[in-house]
Design an enzyme around this catalytic site. Structure first.
Site, PDB file in Angstrom:
ATOM      1  N   ARG A   1       6.999  -1.221   2.980  1.00  0.00           N
ATOM      2  CA  ARG A   1       5.638  -0.785   2.806  1.00  0.00           C
ATOM      3  C   ARG A   1       4.738  -1.901   3.247  1.00  0.00           C
ATOM      4  O   ARG A   1       4.930  -3.050   2.936  1.00  0.00           O
ATOM      5  CB  ARG A   1       5.434  -0.559   1.324  1.00  0.00           C
ATOM      6  CG  ARG A   1       4.019  -0.793   0.886  1.00  0.00           C
ATOM      7  CD  ARG A   1       4.011  -0.743  -0.588  1.00  0.00           C
ATOM      8  NE  ARG A   1       4.785   0.420  -0.953  1.00  0.00           N
ATOM      9  CZ  ARG A   1       4.275   1.613  -0.968  1.00  0.00           C
ATOM     10  NH1 ARG A   1       3.014   1.788  -0.700  1.00  0.00           N
ATOM     11  NH2 ARG A   1       5.026   2.628  -1.264  1.00  0.00           N
TER      12      ARG A   1
ATOM     13  N   ARG B   1       4.317   4.488   3.774  1.00  0.00           N
ATOM     14  CA  ARG B   1       3.107   4.959   3.094  1.00  0.00           C
ATOM     15  C   ARG B   1       2.120   3.827   2.904  1.00  0.00           C
ATOM     16  O   ARG B   1       2.510   2.678   2.697  1.00  0.00           O
ATOM     17  CB  ARG B   1       3.466   5.524   1.710  1.00  0.00           C
ATOM     18  CG  ARG B   1       4.434   6.690   1.721  1.00  0.00           C
ATOM     19  CD  ARG B   1       3.859   7.985   2.193  1.00  0.00           C
ATOM     20  NE  ARG B   1       2.653   8.379   1.508  1.00  0.00           N
ATOM     21  CZ  ARG B   1       2.126   9.609   1.613  1.00  0.00           C
ATOM     22  NH1 ARG B   1       2.729  10.549   2.334  1.00  0.00           N
ATOM     23  NH2 ARG B   1       1.018   9.898   1.000  1.00  0.00           N
ATOM     24  N   VAL B   2       0.853   4.167   2.942  1.00  0.00           N
ATOM     25  CA  VAL B   2      -0.165   3.166   2.679  1.00  0.00           C
ATOM     26  C   VAL B   2      -0.847   3.436   1.332  1.00  0.00           C
ATOM     27  O   VAL B   2      -1.846   2.839   0.999  1.00  0.00           O
ATOM     28  CB  VAL B   2      -1.214   3.124   3.803  1.00  0.00           C
ATOM     29  CG1 VAL B   2      -0.574   2.591   5.081  1.00  0.00           C
ATOM     30  CG2 VAL B   2      -1.809   4.503   4.042  1.00  0.00           C
ATOM     31  N   ASP B   3      -0.282   4.376   0.563  1.00  0.00           N
ATOM     32  CA  ASP B   3      -0.855   4.665  -0.751  1.00  0.00           C
ATOM     33  C   ASP B   3       0.199   4.352  -1.818  1.00  0.00           C
ATOM     34  O   ASP B   3       1.194   3.722  -1.538  1.00  0.00           O
ATOM     35  CB  ASP B   3      -1.317   6.124  -0.818  1.00  0.00           C
ATOM     36  CG  ASP B   3      -0.201   7.093  -0.431  1.00  0.00           C
ATOM     37  OD1 ASP B   3       0.976   6.685  -0.341  1.00  0.00           O
ATOM     38  OD2 ASP B   3      -0.514   8.275  -0.209  1.00  0.00           O
ATOM     39  N   ASP B   4      -0.024   4.801  -3.029  1.00  0.00           N
ATOM     40  CA  ASP B   4       0.922   4.475  -4.086  1.00  0.00           C
ATOM     41  C   ASP B   4       2.017   5.512  -4.235  1.00  0.00           C
ATOM     42  O   ASP B   4       2.431   5.861  -5.341  1.00  0.00           O
ATOM     43  CB  ASP B   4       0.176   4.234  -5.402  1.00  0.00           C
ATOM     44  CG  ASP B   4      -0.573   2.917  -5.337  1.00  0.00           C
ATOM     45  OD1 ASP B   4       0.015   1.955  -4.818  1.00  0.00           O
ATOM     46  OD2 ASP B   4      -1.732   2.865  -5.770  1.00  0.00           O
TER      47      ASP B   4
END
Ligand code: WT7
Length: 692
Positions: free
Chosen positions: A23, A562-565
């Site tokens: 990530r 992913r760049v989110d949680d």
């Protein structure tokens, strides 16, 4: 129906896995930036001479047509399928708004057209004289059990189940929850819903009672279809007990009671008499036997719903992603046709469970819409021996094999002999989906499984996209290990920088999509606002994928993660906040933060930082209890790999947990960046020194 047996368990790859790629915020100057593999790999194209697209230049011209003339391109594809009434000729095939500033977000395809997905997937082939072709092959968990069903037999079976649902009052638009293992009846149940216009909501049979009840309540399904029990590997899963518990939770929590629960009797797993029974329950086989083998098709307007599927977002509870009839059907069918270039004699095996989107689109709808034979496998991939997949490939002469990188990584650990002792000579195409595939696993798949003969399609897509979005086409251009290469027809990816500016040429940034493609989800069930916020708010006027990517000088796109949680554990999408909520509900936990970290087999593992409540001393007990909680609230795949007890968490002065720092510590990275803005900078070294 020549069914030898039915039993057991089902899911597939719970082997988890997810990603070799770490990530990373795509625009950050992350020093651990993963390097792309620079070698292009070409595969002799002779296996794909009859493929619909055979060169990059042919692709380029069709691709420009698909963007420049969507009416021509998608109208042409849609016409390969049957429409009871054609879509309106006097307006464009697609109407949409992707810009919140101009009003509500919406997408519509083929408005005014009436069709039915089940009709197109089954009746159409029977009517054209292909009824005797095998539609679905089924291989049991126990290698002694298998079955096959032709298109004609499938039609009769689906009609019976459609009639059964109708007899229990299910009508167009009603939600039907399907909680079943990978037995033949799972695709049958989905198709029966599609036939009568009911919206299916398949819940992966690895989810807990808690998770199942949340999904039943969210869409208020009056009917649940399940199975008494199933064997998976050498484990037994008592599915009916889980459903009973879920239904009890539904009535306790909100007084909701399911009217009918249809239970497939899997007597080889558990005898009928051992299954607890209630007034709402009926046995699948008893009820189906009474039903007629023909059932009217419910003609559906293109934009009416086909199914919903729950998936995790970065916050909040799982969302019911909704797909509609016309667009999804055309997209599933078209992507399958171009990507897998099916021939009449092909045996297509996608190892995904029907509880995930990959199972919807490439076990059931894509192959059947193309009249292909699809293999449904009930068991686990490396059981009873590590060569099981290749044994199945030889047994059924599988021509295309589609799986998750996690499976590849887990099999790579065993001696090559387990692969090599099977011939695999029927294979001509390999594919992966669900998470990044690291070049090492890619090369093993290519060399050892495919004998350097078979192209690998690394397909990037999402629950929300309905079908493949970025992928090589077999034989059409050189492959690059770890890269999903180029966009599918009609898909226009854009790469944005931190400020939302479109980047050109080779670059790295946030991956968005400019226009709608037919398979895009239309809403989140019952929460259109959340749909607009999740996908259309960060970057105005694009669909936001939530992934980062790199683009090279060839135009090839490589997904960086992913760049989110959201984390991707063995191809299962998990929200860190959901795991946090589950763990934090324990009284021994004062505070929790959950992040992903690179995991050799699973791609990403789950790393939980825990601050223990004062006075709660028994750490061993607490660890056990926390694992049980994750399993109970979500499912077995959400149990953390690491539980790290820490004295504090790195927070900004305003109290926000700095997850970036926690991710780096979990990955053993030392480049923590500037920690001086933390409320208590000393906490970082305390966390590191408590890590053992
Ligand atoms: C997320 C979507 C493929 C459909 C099943 C999973 C990741 C998916 C790839 C790939 C790198 C990938 C992305 C995406 N992902 N395919 N080929 N390479 N990453 O659907 O559960 O909705 O998950 O899976 O991060 O956003 P999903």
């Amino acid at each position: 129906l020549r069914r030898l047996q039915v039993l057991s368990p089902g899911f597939l790859p719970d082997v988890g896995l997810s990603g070799g790629s770490l990530r990373q915020a795509p625009c950050s100057s992350s020093p651990s930036k993963q390097e792309d593999s620079s070698d292009l790999v070409s595969v002799p194209p002779h296996l794909f001479r009859d493929a619909p697209v055979s060169s990059r230049s042919q692709y380029e011209s069709l691709y420009s047509q698909s963007l420049g003339d969507p009416d021509g391109f998608w109208g042409g594809e849609a016409k390969c399928l049957f429409w009871k009434n054609p879509w309106d000729a006097d307006r464009p095939v697609c109407a949409y708004n992707f810009d919140k500033r101009k009003g509500p977000i919406f997408v519509e395809w083929f408005r005014g057209g009436y069709t039915n997905v089940c009709y197109n997937a089954i009746d159409r082939h029977v009517d054209s004289g292909r009824g005797n072709q095998v539609a679905v092959l089924w291989e049991g968990n126990d290698p002694r059990f298998n079955a096959r069903i032709t298109y004609s037999e499938l039609l009769r079976y689906v009609c019976q189940v459609a009639n059964l649902l109708r007899s229990r009052g299910v009508k167009k638009g009603d939600r039907v929850c399907i909680y079943m293992p990978m037995i033949l009846e799972l695709p049958v149940a989905m198709l029966a819903c599609a036939r009568i216009g009911a919206i299916h909501s398949v819940v992966f049979a690895g989810f807990s009672a808690e998770a199942l009840s949340g999904r039943i309540l969210d869409c208020q399904s009056q009917v649940v279809l399940t199975c008494s029990a199933v064997r998976r590997g050498d484990k037994m899963l008592l599915l009916k007990e889980i459903v009973d518990e879920a239904l009890q939770l539904c009535s306790q929590r909100s007084g909701f009671s399911v009217e009918t629960c249809v239970v497939y009797d899997n007597e080889t797993a558990v005898p009928r008499k051992n299954v607890a029974w209630q007034a709402r329950d009926i046995w699948w086989q008893d009820a189906v036997r009474e039903c007629s083998t023909s059932a009217e098709v419910e003609w559906m307007e293109s934009e009416e719903p086909l199914f919903m599927l729950y998936t995790s977002g970065s916050t909040g509870k799982p969302k019911g992603v909704l797909h509609t009839v016309g667009g999804y059907m055309v997209y599933a069918s078209t992507t399958f046709k171009y990507c897998f270039a099916p021939r009449k004699e092909d045996i297509f095996w996608c190892t995904a469970d029907c509880g995930w989107i990959t199972g919807h689109t490439y076990v059931v709808y894509g192959p059947l819409l193309n009249g292909t034979t699809s293999l449904v496998y009930e068991g686990v991939p490396a059981w009873p021996h590590p060569g099981r997949c290749w044994e199945i490939v030889d047994k059924y002469k599988v021509t295309a094999f589609y799986t998750a990188p996690t499976l590849i990584r887990s099999l790579q650990a065993y001696d090559k002999e387990h692969v090599k002792k099977f011939s695999r000579s029927s294979l001509r195409l390999l594919a992966t989906a669900g998470e990044p595939i690291n070049p090492k696993a890619w090369n093993w798949y290519f060399d050892v499984v495919g004998d350097r003969r078979c192209p690998i399609l690394d397909t990037w897509w999402q629950t929300e996209t309905g079908g493949v979005m970025l992928t090589p086409l077999p034989g059409a251009w050189p492959l690059k290990p770890g890269s999903a290469t180029l966009p599918f027809f009609g898909v226009e990816p854009v790469v944005l920088d931190q400020q939302g500016k479109e980047l050109k040429g080779p670059c790295e940034g946030y991956l968005c999509i400019r226009h709608p493609w037919p398979g895009i989800a239309r809403t989140i069930y019952g929460d259109h606002k959340r749909y607009e916020e999740t996908y259309f708010s960060t970057w105005l006027s694009y669909y936001n994928t939530g992934d980062g990517c790199r683009r090279d000088e060839n135009g090839y796109i490589t997904i960086t993660g992913r760049v989110d949680d959201v984390i991707n554990v063995s191809g299962h999408r998990i929200s860190t906040s959901e795991v946090e909520a589950a763990l934090a509900s324990h009284p021994g936990c004062a505070e929790v933060a959950v992040v992903g970290f690179p995991h050799e087999v699973k791609g990403e593992g789950i790393y939980a930082y825990i601050i223990q409540m004062d006075g709660h001393t028994d750490r061993g007990e607490l660890i056990k209890a926390l694992k049980v909680l994750a399993r109970k609230e979500i499912g077995g795949f959400a149990v953390p790999d690491v539980l790290h007890f820490v004295p504090g968490l790195p927070k900004t002065r305003s109290g926000k947990v700095m997850r970036n720092i926690l991710r780096k510590i979990a990955s053993n990275r030392t480049d923590l960046g500037d920690t001086s803005t933390l409320a208590d900078p000393a906490v970082v070294s305390k966390i590191i020194s408590s890590k053992m």
